[in-house]
Write a protein that holds these residues in place. Structure first.
Motif, mmCIF file in Angstrom:
data_model
loop_
_atom_site.group_PDB
_atom_site.id
_atom_site.type_symbol
_atom_site.label_atom_id
_atom_site.label_comp_id
_atom_site.label_asym_id
_atom_site.label_seq_id
_atom_site.Cartn_x
_atom_site.Cartn_y
_atom_site.Cartn_z
ATOM 1 N N THR A 224 0.622 -1.097 0.088
ATOM 2 C CA THR A 224 -0.093 0.008 0.087
ATOM 3 C C THR A 224 0.888 1.252 0.054
ATOM 4 O O THR A 224 2.106 1.027 0.491
ATOM 5 C CB THR A 224 -0.924 0.281 1.091
ATOM 6 O OG1 THR A 224 0.089 0.271 2.541
ATOM 7 C CG2 THR A 224 -1.628 -1.187 1.230
ATOM 8 N N GLU A 226 0.588 3.943 1.948
ATOM 9 C CA GLU A 226 0.906 4.140 3.125
ATOM 10 C C GLU A 226 1.949 3.287 3.727
ATOM 11 O O GLU A 226 2.627 3.810 4.764
ATOM 12 C CB GLU A 226 -0.435 4.075 4.213
ATOM 13 C CG GLU A 226 -1.410 4.957 3.622
ATOM 14 C CD GLU A 226 -1.265 6.597 3.628
ATOM 15 O OE1 GLU A 226 -0.326 7.101 4.146
ATOM 16 O OE2 GLU A 226 -1.850 7.344 2.824
ATOM 17 N N ASN A 227 2.407 2.240 3.354
ATOM 18 C CA ASN A 227 3.099 1.256 3.814
ATOM 19 C C ASN A 227 4.516 1.350 3.109
ATOM 20 O O ASN A 227 5.341 0.379 3.404
ATOM 21 C CB ASN A 227 2.614 -0.266 4.037
ATOM 22 C CG ASN A 227 1.600 -0.307 5.179
ATOM 23 O OD1 ASN A 227 1.603 0.357 6.066
ATOM 24 N ND2 ASN A 227 0.656 -1.165 5.000
ATOM 25 N N GLU A 296 -2.229 9.474 -1.004
ATOM 26 C CA GLU A 296 -1.495 9.567 0.280
ATOM 27 C C GLU A 296 -2.092 10.336 1.344
ATOM 28 O O GLU A 296 -2.738 11.671 0.946
ATOM 29 C CB GLU A 296 -0.306 10.078 -0.172
ATOM 30 C CG GLU A 296 0.853 9.355 -1.053
ATOM 31 C CD GLU A 296 1.869 9.885 -1.417
ATOM 32 O OE1 GLU A 296 3.051 9.519 -0.936
ATOM 33 O OE2 GLU A 296 1.836 10.754 -2.364
ATOM 34 N N THR A 297 -2.477 9.895 2.355
ATOM 35 C CA THR A 297 -2.958 10.615 3.329
ATOM 36 C C THR A 297 -1.971 12.179 3.536
ATOM 37 O O THR A 297 -2.864 13.093 4.031
ATOM 38 C CB THR A 297 -3.033 9.953 4.799
ATOM 39 O OG1 THR A 297 -3.714 8.739 4.548
ATOM 40 C CG2 THR A 297 -3.457 10.740 6.082
ATOM 41 N N LYS A 298 -0.868 11.995 3.591
ATOM 42 C CA LYS A 298 -0.081 13.131 3.753
ATOM 43 C C LYS A 298 1.164 13.117 2.666
ATOM 44 O O LYS A 298 1.910 12.162 2.714
ATOM 45 C CB LYS A 298 0.551 13.410 5.030
ATOM 46 C CG LYS A 298 1.315 14.653 5.285
ATOM 47 C CD LYS A 298 2.034 14.688 6.568
ATOM 48 C CE LYS A 298 2.658 15.833 6.783
ATOM 49 N NZ LYS A 298 3.177 16.256 8.366
ATOM 50 N N ARG A 299 0.912 14.074 1.494
ATOM 51 C CA ARG A 299 2.003 13.940 0.595
ATOM 52 C C ARG A 299 3.221 14.726 0.940
ATOM 53 O O ARG A 299 3.429 15.889 1.166
ATOM 54 C CB ARG A 299 1.317 14.807 -0.774
ATOM 55 C CG ARG A 299 0.435 13.693 -1.465
ATOM 56 C CD ARG A 299 -0.064 14.219 -2.748
ATOM 57 N NE ARG A 299 0.903 15.003 -3.637
ATOM 58 C CZ ARG A 299 1.964 14.207 -4.344
ATOM 59 N NH1 ARG A 299 1.870 12.819 -4.381
ATOM 60 N NH2 ARG A 299 2.765 14.788 -5.224
ATOM 61 N N SER A 334 6.657 6.564 -2.700
ATOM 62 C CA SER A 334 5.760 5.683 -2.308
ATOM 63 C C SER A 334 4.694 5.308 -3.297
ATOM 64 O O SER A 334 4.320 4.186 -3.470
ATOM 65 C CB SER A 334 5.166 6.426 -0.970
ATOM 66 O OG SER A 334 5.932 6.562 0.014
ATOM 67 N N GLN A 335 4.366 6.456 -3.938
ATOM 68 C CA GLN A 335 3.658 6.120 -5.301
ATOM 69 C C GLN A 335 4.036 5.178 -6.157
ATOM 70 O O GLN A 335 3.203 4.324 -6.883
ATOM 71 C CB GLN A 335 2.970 7.337 -5.829
ATOM 72 C CG GLN A 335 1.975 8.293 -4.708
ATOM 73 C CD GLN A 335 1.566 9.796 -5.413
ATOM 74 O OE1 GLN A 335 2.607 10.415 -5.919
ATOM 75 N NE2 GLN A 335 0.244 9.802 -5.425
#
Length: 425
Positions: A224, A226-227, A296-299, A334-335
């Motif tokens: 994910t 986030e992970n 993302e919750t926080k980019r 992360s993306q």
């Protein structure tokens, strides 16, 4: 304002490798010996196999591990973030000015430290696979405008997915390795049907950064967004050498192949996410919003100033030709990682994921000669004389990156390679 951390090892002002950094690499002594993991501190390399053999990695996750007796960092990468944090805490304590364990043990110090000038750096991991993304909006827009015109600059899918191609892991080389000019097929001359076949006349650099994968993921089980950070061991600088004339002819319909796979240069020291934490910054706003699996919750990104210089053969000074920044990337690492695995693709420890060329919004921040010369239609003036449209034989391409903290510098060292003439066929 917090004072910078102090080590008993002398670290000069502006040195890339203070106690706040402690990047990992693999080296061998210049006089011979097997490759082994090390950490950079000041102008020295600390041999982690010696520290492990002395029983100084005595935490619960590393005390029985053989990861530092290996010839690569793959085993250590696979242990995951808790083990990486344990190792970092141990090393920062051992190297601190107030800790006597290593400081006051002269025989152990003599065995454990090597001057950087007396070691040969190796590719730090066995790279099973290498993927190169295309994550800079400025670079994608510039190259699209060059080849398709401003009305079709960005492909229809570019704002929806982190585009990438599968690179060649076997030709990833360490900084300081010479690169021979490649040869291959090129677009047929005007009025002819037979393609050209010759050494590339449009050899280029691409300013990039890349991440090494730590723990992998099982086949069929995506990571994910986030992970994703828990699967990232750290960053290196990267030069994705590109033969633009070969790339142009072969690029339809499947994209880069021989125009890219002849060589990819990386810097030897892997800078960890923990070392980069002071330089976290906001990532660019994305419009339109990506699909949920990429949201993302926080980019966040990292404020990492980057530089490229060219030193022609016979010259004593290098000319800076690009100043850019990692924070310009539209798609975050992360993306990139989440997209790479969303279909169930399994990544493995030591895999390399590159960012794509990092260009910024200003003319001086373009991360390739293709953009700077606008496909060879104009000259680039070098600071110390001469001009370029693309890279010439004998040119030494030198990339560097460093982040300025409060009284310390976290740097990556150099990513450099000299271009030699094409080998006889």
């Amino acid at each position: 304002m917090a004072s910078p951390a102090k080590s008993f090892v002398e670290v000069g002002s502006g040195n890339h490798f203070p106690l706040e950094n402690l990047p990992y690499g693999v080296f061998r002594p210049s006089e011979g010996g097997d490759p082994r993991p090390g950490v950079a501190i000041g102008d020295l390399v600390l041999d982690l196999s010696v520290i492990a053999a002395a029983g100084l990695f005595n935490g619960p996750l590393l005390s029985s591990s053989t990861c530092f007796s290996q010839a690569s960092l793959n085993a250590f990468m696979a242990l995951g973030r808790p083990a990486w944090k344990e190792a970092r805490a141990t090393l920062q304590k051992l190297l601190s000015v107030d800790e006597p364990t290593l400081r006051d043990n002269a025989p152990l110090r003599a065995k454990a430290f090597f001057p950087m000038s007396e070691v040969k750096m190796e590719v730090p991991a066995v790279i099973g696979d290498y993927t190169d993304f295309f994550s800079s909006k400025e670079h994608a827009t510039n190259t699209g405008t060059i080849f398709r015109g401003p009305e079709n600059a960005l492909p229809a899918n570019w704002l929806q997915i982190p585009i990438a191609y599968h690179g060649r892991a076997s030709s990833v080389v360490i900084s300081g390795t010479d690169i021979h000019r490649p040869r291959g097929q090129t677009t047929p001359p005007t009025g002819e049907k037979t393609p050209g076949f010759k050494p590339s006349g449009l050899l280029d650099f691409e300013l990039e950064m890349a991440i090494f994968i730590g723990p992998g993921n099982e086949l069929g089980s995506p990571v994910t967004v986030e992970n994703a950070a828990d699967h990232i061991f750290g960053f290196v600088l990267m030069n994705d050498w590109s033969a633009r004339d070969i790339q142009k002819w072969e690029g339809v319909p499947l994209g880069p192949f021989l125009g890219k796979n002849f060589g990819t240069t990386i810097s030897p020291w892997i800078v960890t996410l923990e070392a980069l934490e002071p330089f976290i910054c906001e990532a660019p706003v994305q419009d339109p919003a990506p699909l949920p699996y990429l949201t993302e919750t926080k980019r966040t990104s990292y404020d990492i100033p980057l530089q490229v210089a060219i030193q022609p053969e016979g010259e004593t000074k290098a000319s800076v030709v690009c100043r850019s920044n990692f924070k310009y990337l539209y798609w975050t690492v992360s993306q990139q990682l989440a997209h790479h695995t969303i279909n169930g693709c399994n990544l493995r420890s030591g895999d390399l994921l590159a960012s794509g060329t990092i260009s910024g919004p200003e003319p001086g921040s373009l991360g390739s000669f293709l953009e700077q010369s606008w496909a060879g239609t104009k000259f680039i003036s070098l600071e110390h004389g001469g001009t370029r449209k693309f890279i010439q034989d004998g040119d030494d391409v030198i990339m560097s990156a460093s982040c300025q903290g409060e009284g310390f510098t976290v740097g990556f060292g150099e990513c450099r390679g000299k271009v030699l003439p094409c080998k006889p066929y």
